[in-house]
Design a protein around this motif. Structure first.
Motif, PDB file in Angstrom:
ATOM      1  N   ASP A  31       1.936  -2.367  -5.774  1.00  0.00           N
ATOM      2  CA  ASP A  31       2.447  -2.006  -7.095  1.00  0.00           C
ATOM      3  C   ASP A  31       2.228  -0.511  -7.336  1.00  0.00           C
ATOM      4  O   ASP A  31       1.157  -0.084  -7.744  1.00  0.00           O
ATOM      5  CB  ASP A  31       1.725  -2.833  -8.158  1.00  0.00           C
ATOM      6  CG  ASP A  31       2.323  -2.677  -9.551  1.00  0.00           C
ATOM      7  OD1 ASP A  31       3.296  -1.903  -9.702  1.00  0.00           O
ATOM      8  OD2 ASP A  31       1.813  -3.320 -10.483  1.00  0.00           O
ATOM      9  N   ARG A  32       3.243   0.289  -7.009  1.00  0.00           N
ATOM     10  CA  ARG A  32       3.243   1.733  -7.261  1.00  0.00           C
ATOM     11  C   ARG A  32       1.999   2.420  -6.677  1.00  0.00           C
ATOM     12  O   ARG A  32       1.306   3.178  -7.344  1.00  0.00           O
ATOM     13  CB  ARG A  32       3.356   2.012  -8.752  1.00  0.00           C
ATOM     14  CG  ARG A  32       4.675   1.564  -9.364  1.00  0.00           C
ATOM     15  CD  ARG A  32       4.649   1.632 -10.861  1.00  0.00           C
ATOM     16  NE  ARG A  32       3.691   0.661 -11.408  1.00  0.00           N
ATOM     17  CZ  ARG A  32       3.364   0.562 -12.675  1.00  0.00           C
ATOM     18  NH1 ARG A  32       3.886   1.390 -13.556  1.00  0.00           N
ATOM     19  NH2 ARG A  32       2.514  -0.363 -13.077  1.00  0.00           N
ATOM     20  N   VAL A  33       1.757   2.166  -5.399  1.00  0.00           N
ATOM     21  CA  VAL A  33       0.578   2.733  -4.722  1.00  0.00           C
ATOM     22  C   VAL A  33       0.865   4.162  -4.266  1.00  0.00           C
ATOM     23  O   VAL A  33       1.874   4.428  -3.605  1.00  0.00           O
ATOM     24  CB  VAL A  33       0.170   1.863  -3.517  1.00  0.00           C
ATOM     25  CG1 VAL A  33      -0.908   2.557  -2.693  1.00  0.00           C
ATOM     26  CG2 VAL A  33      -0.314   0.504  -3.998  1.00  0.00           C
ATOM     27  N   GLY A 224      -2.517  -5.737  -5.654  1.00  0.00           N
ATOM     28  CA  GLY A 224      -1.470  -4.817  -5.234  1.00  0.00           C
ATOM     29  C   GLY A 224      -1.586  -3.409  -5.772  1.00  0.00           C
ATOM     30  O   GLY A 224      -0.763  -2.555  -5.432  1.00  0.00           O
ATOM     31  N   ARG A 225      -2.586  -3.149  -6.586  1.00  0.00           N
ATOM     32  CA  ARG A 225      -2.741  -1.821  -7.169  1.00  0.00           C
ATOM     33  C   ARG A 225      -3.963  -1.109  -6.599  1.00  0.00           C
ATOM     34  O   ARG A 225      -4.997  -1.729  -6.342  1.00  0.00           O
ATOM     35  CB  ARG A 225      -2.879  -1.920  -8.691  1.00  0.00           C
ATOM     36  CG  ARG A 225      -1.636  -2.433  -9.382  1.00  0.00           C
ATOM     37  CD  ARG A 225      -1.784  -2.389 -10.883  1.00  0.00           C
ATOM     38  NE  ARG A 225      -0.563  -2.808 -11.560  1.00  0.00           N
ATOM     39  CZ  ARG A 225      -0.402  -2.831 -12.873  1.00  0.00           C
ATOM     40  NH1 ARG A 225      -1.412  -2.453 -13.668  1.00  0.00           N
ATOM     41  NH2 ARG A 225       0.729  -3.224 -13.401  1.00  0.00           N
ATOM     42  N   LEU A 226      -3.831   0.189  -6.405  1.00  0.00           N
ATOM     43  CA  LEU A 226      -4.962   1.014  -5.994  1.00  0.00           C
ATOM     44  C   LEU A 226      -5.767   1.320  -7.254  1.00  0.00           C
ATOM     45  O   LEU A 226      -5.315   2.046  -8.134  1.00  0.00           O
ATOM     46  CB  LEU A 226      -4.466   2.302  -5.342  1.00  0.00           C
ATOM     47  CG  LEU A 226      -5.526   3.275  -4.837  1.00  0.00           C
ATOM     48  CD1 LEU A 226      -6.419   2.599  -3.812  1.00  0.00           C
ATOM     49  CD2 LEU A 226      -4.865   4.497  -4.223  1.00  0.00           C
ATOM     50  N   VAL A 227      -6.971   0.745  -7.332  1.00  0.00           N
ATOM     51  CA  VAL A 227      -7.714   0.802  -8.590  1.00  0.00           C
ATOM     52  C   VAL A 227      -8.839   1.836  -8.588  1.00  0.00           C
ATOM     53  O   VAL A 227      -9.201   2.362  -9.639  1.00  0.00           O
ATOM     54  CB  VAL A 227      -8.288  -0.582  -8.970  1.00  0.00           C
ATOM     55  CG1 VAL A 227      -7.149  -1.526  -9.315  1.00  0.00           C
ATOM     56  CG2 VAL A 227      -9.139  -1.163  -7.852  1.00  0.00           C
ATOM     57  N   THR A 228      -9.399   2.131  -7.417  1.00  0.00           N
ATOM     58  CA  THR A 228     -10.448   3.147  -7.379  1.00  0.00           C
ATOM     59  C   THR A 228     -10.646   3.617  -5.950  1.00  0.00           C
ATOM     60  O   THR A 228     -10.280   2.935  -4.991  1.00  0.00           O
ATOM     61  CB  THR A 228     -11.789   2.605  -7.928  1.00  0.00           C
ATOM     62  OG1 THR A 228     -12.711   3.682  -8.105  1.00  0.00           O
ATOM     63  CG2 THR A 228     -12.413   1.585  -6.982  1.00  0.00           C
ATOM     64  N   THR A 229     -11.220   4.802  -5.813  1.00  0.00           N
ATOM     65  CA  THR A 229     -11.524   5.381  -4.503  1.00  0.00           C
ATOM     66  C   THR A 229     -12.936   5.942  -4.524  1.00  0.00           C
ATOM     67  O   THR A 229     -13.316   6.631  -5.474  1.00  0.00           O
ATOM     68  CB  THR A 229     -10.535   6.499  -4.148  1.00  0.00           C
ATOM     69  OG1 THR A 229      -9.202   5.971  -4.138  1.00  0.00           O
ATOM     70  CG2 THR A 229     -10.822   7.079  -2.774  1.00  0.00           C
TER      71      THR A 229
END
Length: 255
Positions: A31-33, A224-229
């Protein structure tokens, strides 16, 4: 979300979305990564089961086309390439390492490494294979068949096979998942040395916080989402973040 200088970026995903039909509904695997990998860096991808990790890896490698967004490898949009050009790019610019070693039992270590080079028409296949095996510390095992090697040594042969074309990026899918802790540590040491000494770029999917802690950055997916790094995190920090995401994760997305 991670952005990088395009002049030093090997792989860049911009707003990548990938969906799959599921009965009368649609599952959103990515989702919009947006994420970028700098040259000579190691990025680990983690997340709960079904978070989109495998879809991200397959999309980044050009094996799975996104619905929208751009995937740039060395600045070239891989979605715009023909199948033939993309196949050639995967043979030369991309290396793959899997949990299972996928070695041909009847072939020696050197023959296994040389095989994809021969299929690509490389006349220097034997020399390149020998150099690759030497680079992973198996220069004295070129004539050994897989059954004569330990699990860790077999994975190093697989890494040598991936490195033989001197790819821009290595995609590693659970590369230590089939290894004992000592063999896993040896493989992770090798990957770290490739990054630090040869400026190799690595994108690795793993469920193991200890393996992820060897990377420069750990990107976490959920639904599906990039939530944290996390950058430079230790295994305890990574495990705690993963546990939190698993508590919050939804269901139904294929990862």
């Amino acid at each position: 979300m991670t952005t990088t200088d395009p002049h030093s970026t090997v792989l860049q995903l911009n707003d990548v979305t990938r969906t799959y039909p599921s009965g009368k509904s649609t599952l959103t695997a990515l989702d919009r990564v947006t994420i970028g990998l700098r040259r000579g860096s190691w990025t680990a991808i983690m997340g709960p089961s079904g978070s989109g990790k495998s879809t991200l890896l397959n999309s980044a490698a050009g094996l799975d086309a996104p619905d929208s967004g751009r995937i740039l490898l060395n600045g070239e949009d891989i979605a715009s390439l023909s199948d033939d050009v993309l196949t050639r790019m995967r043979r030369t610019e991309i290396g793959f390492i899997f949990q299972q070693f996928n070695l041909v039992a009847a072939l020696s270590a050197a023959q296994n490494v040389a095989l994809p080079l021969r299929l690509a028409g490389r006349r220097d296949a034997n020399r390149a294979a020998a150099e690759a095996l030497n680079s992973v510390g198996l220069g004295k095992h070129t004539g050994h068949k897989p059954r004569e090697l330990s699990g860790g040594q077999q994975q190093r042969v697989a890494i040598a096979r991936a490195l033989a074309t001197r790819p821009s990026i290595l995609f590693a899918d659970e590369p230590t998942g089939a290894l004992d802790s000592a063999s896993a540590a040896t493989v992770l040491d090798l990957l770290r040395a490739l990054v630090d000494e040869q400026a190799q770029t690595i994108l690795m999917v793993t469920h193991d916080p200890s393996a992820a802690a060897r990377a420069d950055q750990v990107a976490f997916l959920r639904d599906g989402r990039l939530v944290t790094t996390l950058n430079g995190a230790d295994a305890n920090q990574i495990a705690a973040t993963l546990a939190e995401l698993e508590t919050l994760a939804g269901t139904g997305v294929q990862g």
